[in-house]
Scaffold this motif. Structure first.
Motif, short mmCIF file in Angstrom:
data_model
loop_
_atom_site.label_atom_id
_atom_site.label_comp_id
_atom_site.label_asym_id
_atom_site.label_seq_id
_atom_site.Cartn_x
_atom_site.Cartn_y
_atom_site.Cartn_z
N LYS A 1 1.10 -1.27 -0.25
CA LYS A 1 -0.18 0.19 -0.15
C LYS A 1 1.17 1.54 -0.18
O LYS A 1 0.34 2.09 -1.05
N VAL A 2 1.63 1.10 0.79
CA VAL A 2 2.38 2.56 0.95
C VAL A 2 3.63 2.81 0.14
O VAL A 2 3.72 4.77 -0.98
N MET A 3 3.97 1.94 -0.97
CA MET A 3 4.89 2.68 -2.27
C MET A 3 3.94 3.06 -3.67
O MET A 3 4.48 3.34 -3.65
N THR A 4 2.93 2.73 -3.45
CA THR A 4 2.53 2.47 -4.08
C THR A 4 1.77 3.90 -4.09
O THR A 4 1.55 5.54 -5.23
N PHE A 5 0.97 4.20 -3.16
CA PHE A 5 0.77 5.33 -2.57
C PHE A 5 2.14 6.15 -2.25
O PHE A 5 1.34 7.80 -2.59
N ILE A 65 -5.98 -2.05 -5.39
CA ILE A 65 -4.61 -3.03 -4.16
C ILE A 65 -5.96 -3.40 -3.16
O ILE A 65 -5.82 -3.94 -2.63
N LEU A 66 -6.16 -1.94 -2.56
CA LEU A 66 -7.08 -1.65 -1.33
C LEU A 66 -8.39 -2.63 -1.88
O LEU A 66 -9.47 -3.42 -1.29
N ALA A 67 -8.88 -3.14 -3.28
CA ALA A 67 -10.26 -3.63 -3.13
C ALA A 67 -10.10 -5.13 -3.52
O ALA A 67 -10.83 -5.98 -3.09
#
Ligand code: ADP
Ligand code: GN1
Ligand code: MG
Length: 357
Positions: free
Chosen positions: A300-304, A343-345
């Motif tokens: 999550k962190v890197m993509t965001f 990713i969240l989905a």
């Protein structure tokens, strides 16, 4: 200076003479200008370093040469099989050359290789992730305290968030109106900062590559095996979750990082599984349970965070990442946020894949 005279100057500086030489851009990096300098004797990769991003190029080279030496020892011991990208000295035994209002360096060219901007299949993903894993293991006994922090707080999400807030408050180019929804979206994700903080002291700080983009891997033209890990400029202490997350970010989408076909931007689950499998295999004797668990946060962190950095640079007026057209950084940011949303989905499926390793 004309490009022909730059080529001659560099070629002579690095001992390739001035006859029958040519220089052309290679790759698609966003920071440095990378060229292939070809001479009858041999070819070199020459790079004009971005000194806004890397204000201390001598430190950059010093770091890289420490890593080169460490990897060379590992190769001699039979503990590292990949090729090592070495800096090439000038005829006067320096590693940096001033030319065309900039600072240049030369790297050995790895012939018979290619890089990719989008992963083609699971086998390629697993191969590259495995090679980044081998690189991580080879650096495990490297004393990363020797490394100069060429970009302080590089993967510090809290600091990146502060930079976004500051640029939003200033709105120097009056661009905020064109991206208010993206900014609001970003602000709603800052809970990630606390999730990261909670890992302090729980997951180990290790030598990291910090830019494990798929195009920072060279593959062999004939076997398609991994040939070399490149672009060591941001090797600094960090968490393995950063390197894992950056692979997910750049390996899993079927679209380029700046594609505007957002409907097609998604995490390919089978590629995600290949990244996990490929990366964890070489790490298996070292990785802790908490580290494995932290890979979900890394995803999550890197993509965001890269999306946030593109957005910050767009609002700021495109000073950091090189752009090819107006709105390029905004398009990149929106692409990364689309990937982050997917990713969240897919949380349940992706976490299950991670758990199964
Ligand atoms: P940047 O910092 O601009 O991303 P890189 O070092 O990643 O620069 O190089 C950009 C591209 O140039 C790579 O993706 C790869 O295609 C090519 N390249 C870089 N170094 C080498 C090398 N030593 N041998 C062969 N190709 C290289
Ligand atoms: C930059 O240099 P390049 O293109 O490999 C950036 C990375 C980003 C990436 C996004 C020093 O990498 O941090 O993840 O763009 N490098 C630096 O594509 O900022
Ligand atoms: Mg690169």
């Amino acid at each position: 200076m004309k490009s022909n005279s730059i080529a001659v100057y560099l070629s002579e500086s690095f001992g390739l003479g001035s006859e029958k030489i040519s220089m052309k851009p290679i790759g698609s990096g966003h920071i440095n200008s990378t060229m292939l300098l070809t001479a009858p004797k041999k070819s070199l990769v020459v790079q004009k370093l971005n000194t806004e991003v890397f204000p201390e190029p001598d430190m950059l080279v010093k770091n890289a040469r420490l890593i080169e030496r460490h990897l060379t020892k590992k190769r001699q011991l039979g503990e590292y099989d990949l090729a090592i990208i070495r800096h090439v000295p000038t005829v006067e035994n320096n590693y940096l050359v001033d030319c065309d209002n900039g600072v240049w360096r030369a790297l050995e060219f790895i012939g018979g290789s290619y890089s990719e901007d989008v992963v083609l299949n699971t086998s390629q993903a697993q191969t590259a992730a495995n090679a980044f894993g081998q690189f991580a293991v080879a650096l495990e006994d490297f004393d990363a305290k020797q490394l100069h922090h060429v970009i302080p707080d590089f993967h510090n999400l809290a600091m990146r968030a502060e930079k976004l807030k500051a640029v939003v408050a200033k709105d120097p180019q009056q661009r905020l109106a064109s991206c208010q929804a993206d900014v609001d979206f970003c602000f709603a994700q800052f809970g990630l900062i606390d999730e990261l903080k909670a890992l302090t002291g729980i997951v180990p700080v290790r030598p990291c590559h910090n830019d494990t983009k798929i195009n920072n891997m060279l593959f062999c033209n004939t076997s398609n095996d991994a040939k070399a890990v490149i672009d060591l400029d941001t090797c600094m202490p960090g968490y393995w979750l950063y390197d894992f997350g950056d692979m997910v970010r750049t390996f899993c989408s079927p679209e380029q990082e700046d594609s505007t076909d957002l409907a097609n931007v998604c995490v390919r689950e089978e590629i995600f599984a290949a990244v996990v499998k490929g990366y964890v295999e070489p790490l298996k004797d070292l990785i802790t349970e908490q580290e494995k668990q932290s890979f979900w946060l890394g995803t999550k962190v890197m993509t965001f965070m890269i999306g946030l950095r593109f957005l910050t640079d767009y609002i700021d007026g495109d000073h950091y990442f090189s752009i090819k057209h107006a709105n390029h950084n905004l398009e990149r940011a929106q692409n990364q946020f689309a990937l982050y949303r997917d990713i969240l989905a897919k949380k349940t499926t992706l976490k299950a894949i991670l758990r199964d390793v």
